[in-house]
Design a protein around this motif. Structure first.
Motif, PDB file in Angstrom:
ATOM      1  N   LYS A 125       0.782  -1.269   0.061  1.00 35.05           N
ATOM      2  CA  LYS A 125       0.082   0.005  -0.014  1.00 35.05           C
ATOM      3  C   LYS A 125       0.931   1.257   0.030  1.00 35.05           C
ATOM      4  CE  LYS A 125      -3.867  -2.209   0.155  1.00 35.05           C
ATOM      5  NZ  LYS A 125      -4.700  -1.904  -0.944  1.00 35.05           N
ATOM      6  N   SER A 126       2.193   1.310  -0.269  1.00 38.82           N
ATOM      7  CA  SER A 126       3.033   2.368  -0.329  1.00 38.82           C
ATOM      8  C   SER A 126       3.342   2.993   0.904  1.00 38.82           C
ATOM      9  CB  SER A 126       2.650   3.221  -1.509  1.00 38.82           C
ATOM     10  OG  SER A 126       2.581   2.774  -2.543  1.00 38.82           O
ATOM     11  N   VAL A 127       2.929   2.111   1.987  1.00 39.34           N
ATOM     12  CA  VAL A 127       3.392   2.572   3.250  1.00 39.34           C
ATOM     13  C   VAL A 127       4.688   1.885   3.913  1.00 39.34           C
ATOM     14  CG1 VAL A 127       2.629   2.499   5.691  1.00 39.34           C
ATOM     15  CG2 VAL A 127       0.844   2.962   3.890  1.00 39.34           C
ATOM     16  N   PHE A 128       5.958   2.427   4.187  1.00 40.74           N
ATOM     17  CA  PHE A 128       7.129   1.972   4.344  1.00 40.74           C
ATOM     18  C   PHE A 128       7.321   1.954   5.907  1.00 40.74           C
ATOM     19  CE2 PHE A 128       7.189   2.294  -0.003  1.00 40.74           C
ATOM     20  CZ  PHE A 128       7.918   1.372  -0.481  1.00 40.74           C
ATOM     21  N   SER A 129       6.625   2.573   6.733  1.00 44.48           N
ATOM     22  CA  SER A 129       6.651   2.553   8.328  1.00 44.48           C
ATOM     23  C   SER A 129       5.463   2.689   8.888  1.00 44.48           C
ATOM     24  CB  SER A 129       7.413   3.948   8.549  1.00 44.48           C
ATOM     25  OG  SER A 129       7.319   4.454  10.054  1.00 44.48           O
ATOM     26  N   VAL A 130       5.373   1.759  10.024  1.00 43.46           N
ATOM     27  CA  VAL A 130       4.274   1.591  10.768  1.00 43.46           C
ATOM     28  C   VAL A 130       3.673   2.865  11.542  1.00 43.46           C
ATOM     29  CG1 VAL A 130       3.253   0.427  12.685  1.00 43.46           C
ATOM     30  CG2 VAL A 130       4.616  -0.835  11.120  1.00 43.46           C
ATOM     31  N   ARG A 131       4.885   3.808  11.754  1.00 42.84           N
ATOM     32  CA  ARG A 131       4.430   5.273  12.294  1.00 42.84           C
ATOM     33  C   ARG A 131       3.501   6.014  11.747  1.00 42.84           C
ATOM     34  NH1 ARG A 131       9.833   7.927  13.525  1.00 42.84           N
ATOM     35  NH2 ARG A 131      10.796   5.825  13.429  1.00 42.84           N
ATOM     36  N   GLN A 132       3.504   5.759  10.351  1.00 41.42           N
ATOM     37  CA  GLN A 132       2.398   6.448   9.525  1.00 41.42           C
ATOM     38  C   GLN A 132       1.138   5.955   9.550  1.00 41.42           C
ATOM     39  OE1 GLN A 132       4.117   6.251   5.450  1.00 41.42           O
ATOM     40  NE2 GLN A 132       5.989   6.929   6.009  1.00 41.42           N
ATOM     41  N   VAL A 133       0.606   4.776  10.245  1.00 42.74           N
ATOM     42  CA  VAL A 133      -0.500   4.458  10.093  1.00 42.74           C
ATOM     43  C   VAL A 133      -1.412   4.617  11.447  1.00 42.74           C
ATOM     44  CG1 VAL A 133      -1.967   2.156   9.781  1.00 42.74           C
ATOM     45  CG2 VAL A 133       0.307   2.423   8.717  1.00 42.74           C
ATOM     46  N   GLU A 134      -2.653   5.173  11.229  1.00 48.83           N
ATOM     47  CA  GLU A 134      -3.479   5.182  12.361  1.00 48.83           C
ATOM     48  C   GLU A 134      -4.213   4.013  12.509  1.00 48.83           C
ATOM     49  OE1 GLU A 134      -5.134   7.525  15.467  1.00 48.83           O
ATOM     50  OE2 GLU A 134      -3.510   8.112  14.275  1.00 48.83           O
ATOM     51  N   TYR A 135      -5.009   3.458  11.547  1.00 42.84           N
ATOM     52  CA  TYR A 135      -5.596   2.254  11.485  1.00 42.84           C
ATOM     53  C   TYR A 135      -5.236   1.403  10.317  1.00 42.84           C
ATOM     54  CZ  TYR A 135      -8.803   4.045  15.086  1.00 42.84           C
ATOM     55  OH  TYR A 135      -9.189   4.442  16.358  1.00 42.84           O
ATOM     56  N   GLY A 136      -5.068   0.052  10.661  1.00 45.40           N
ATOM     57  CA  GLY A 136      -4.961  -0.769   9.469  1.00 45.40           C
ATOM     58  C   GLY A 136      -5.698  -2.013   9.711  1.00 45.40           C
ATOM     59  N   ILE A 137      -6.398  -2.591   8.504  1.00 43.15           N
ATOM     60  CA  ILE A 137      -7.478  -3.291   8.663  1.00 43.15           C
ATOM     61  C   ILE A 137      -7.032  -4.494   7.595  1.00 43.15           C
ATOM     62  CG2 ILE A 137      -9.901  -3.918   8.112  1.00 43.15           C
ATOM     63  CD1 ILE A 137     -10.835  -1.148   8.850  1.00 43.15           C
ATOM     64  N   LEU A 138      -6.998  -5.882   8.302  1.00 45.93           N
ATOM     65  CA  LEU A 138      -6.877  -7.018   7.488  1.00 45.93           C
ATOM     66  C   LEU A 138      -8.117  -7.365   6.854  1.00 45.93           C
ATOM     67  CD1 LEU A 138      -4.620  -9.216   6.553  1.00 45.93           C
ATOM     68  CD2 LEU A 138      -5.367 -10.503   8.738  1.00 45.93           C
ATOM     69  N   GLU A 139      -8.039  -7.489   5.777  1.00 45.00           N
ATOM     70  CA  GLU A 139      -9.284  -7.897   5.059  1.00 45.00           C
ATOM     71  C   GLU A 139      -9.326  -9.262   4.886  1.00 45.00           C
ATOM     72  OE1 GLU A 139     -11.395  -5.634   4.761  1.00 45.00           O
ATOM     73  OE2 GLU A 139     -10.577  -3.775   4.458  1.00 45.00           O
ATOM     74  N   THR A 140     -10.655  -9.788   4.549  1.00 46.24           N
ATOM     75  CA  THR A 140     -10.801 -11.245   4.296  1.00 46.24           C
ATOM     76  C   THR A 140      -9.971 -11.652   3.283  1.00 46.24           C
ATOM     77  OG1 THR A 140     -13.011 -10.798   3.056  1.00 46.24           O
ATOM     78  CG2 THR A 140     -13.067 -11.065   5.449  1.00 46.24           C
ATOM     79  N   ASN A 141      -9.553 -11.105   2.296  1.00 45.39           N
ATOM     80  CA  ASN A 141      -8.906 -11.464   1.311  1.00 45.39           C
ATOM     81  C   ASN A 141      -7.345 -11.643   1.269  1.00 45.39           C
ATOM     82  OD1 ASN A 141      -8.555  -8.843   0.998  1.00 45.39           O
ATOM     83  ND2 ASN A 141      -9.116  -8.902  -1.326  1.00 45.39           N
ATOM     84  N   GLY A 142      -7.169 -11.082   2.656  1.00 43.82           N
ATOM     85  CA  GLY A 142      -5.537 -11.218   2.901  1.00 43.82           C
ATOM     86  C   GLY A 142      -4.868  -9.773   2.824  1.00 43.82           C
ATOM     87  N   THR A 143      -5.612  -8.778   2.185  1.00 42.36           N
ATOM     88  CA  THR A 143      -4.866  -7.647   2.015  1.00 42.36           C
ATOM     89  C   THR A 143      -4.995  -6.738   3.283  1.00 42.36           C
ATOM     90  OG1 THR A 143      -6.861  -6.614   0.942  1.00 42.36           O
ATOM     91  CG2 THR A 143      -5.168  -7.539  -0.332  1.00 42.36           C
ATOM     92  N   VAL A 144      -4.205  -5.575   3.242  1.00 44.64           N
ATOM     93  CA  VAL A 144      -4.316  -4.787   4.579  1.00 44.64           C
ATOM     94  C   VAL A 144      -4.734  -3.368   3.983  1.00 44.64           C
ATOM     95  CG1 VAL A 144      -3.051  -3.509   6.577  1.00 44.64           C
ATOM     96  CG2 VAL A 144      -2.823  -5.998   5.961  1.00 44.64           C
ATOM     97  N   ASN A 145      -5.675  -2.956   4.359  1.00 40.81           N
ATOM     98  CA  ASN A 145      -6.226  -1.372   4.008  1.00 40.81           C
ATOM     99  C   ASN A 145      -5.691  -0.495   5.188  1.00 40.81           C
ATOM    100  OD1 ASN A 145      -6.967  -1.764   1.336  1.00 40.81           O
ATOM    101  ND2 ASN A 145      -8.943  -2.694   2.102  1.00 40.81           N
TER     102      ASN A 145
END
Length: 228
Positions: A125-145
């Motif tokens: 998702k072009s996110v290279f650092s966890v510190r940038q993320v407020e919320y991360g959701i693991l979808e049922t198809n295995g991707t993270v939004n």
């Protein structure tokens, strides 16, 4: 020659039968491939493959296998559309793996997801650092939004007519309570420096740290196992 004709006929029929099946089941079987959908696709391929290359199985069995399995999948789709309470069991439910900037370790364990896999999904998702993320959701198809923190969200540099600066690559120093020595050497530091950094944050042992990330010019970003 009869063998080639027989094989060609079954391949053509099998091809169009599978094409028809994908049209009936809808595009979500491909674009939102869940573990169940993946297994279903493997089973259909195996049924058709065995039927085509087994001379003892006639063309009618190829079509029958596709019809029965496709009907079962179609019924599941209808059930989940009609009865909302079945969706969690049959399709799975999304899981919040990052909440308010913190990695939800228990959710990772429940979903059999480790930190390396989480990083990989974030980079997709072009996110290279966890510190940038407020919320991360693991979808049922295995991707993270992800929903980025306000500091990292839009507007972009282009929107503000600012000259972009080179972004340093985040380097992981601790993962799952273990120090990554190669990463320390890469930034020119040692374990003593890292332990001092932890002590300044009130952390006595690196084994208490789930995740620690270093970016040049910024404070050390870390998260312990315990909830805060």
């Amino acid at each position: 020659m009869d063998g080639y004709l027989f094989l060609t006929t079954e391949l053509i029929v099998g091809f169009f039968a599978l094409l028809l099946l994908t049209k009936v089941l809808g595009k979500n079987q491909i674009t939102q491939l869940t573990p169940f959908d993946f297994i279903s696709a493997l089973v259909i391929g195996e049924l058709v493959g065995n039927a085509i290359y087994d001379k003892d199985i006639g063309l009618q069995y190829v079509l029958y296998a596709i019809f029965v399995w496709g009907s079962l999948i179609y019924c599941i789709e209808i059930i989940t559309q009609k009865f909302r309470f079945t969706r969690g069991f049959l399709e799975g439910t999304p899981a919040i793996v990052i909440a308010k900037g913190r990695i939800q370790y228990e959710e990772l364990r429940k979903n059999k997801l480790d930190l390396n896999q989480l990083q990989h999904l974030l980079r997709e998702k072009s996110v290279f650092s966890v510190r940038q993320v407020e919320y991360g959701i693991l979808e049922t198809n295995g991707t993270v939004n992800v929903q980025l923190k306000p500091l990292y969200a839009q507007p972009t540099n282009r929107d503000l007519s600012l000259n972009p600066k080179n972004l340093p690559m985040p380097i992981l120093l601790i993962m799952d309570g273990e120090i990554i020595k190669k990463a320390l050497k890469e930034i020119g530091q040692d374990e003593t420096w890292l332990k001092d950094q932890l002590k300044e944050r009130g952390i006595l042992s690196y084994k208490d740290v789930l995740y620690a990330e270093w970016i040049d010019g910024e404070p050390l970003f870390l998260q312990t196992y315990r909830a805060e």
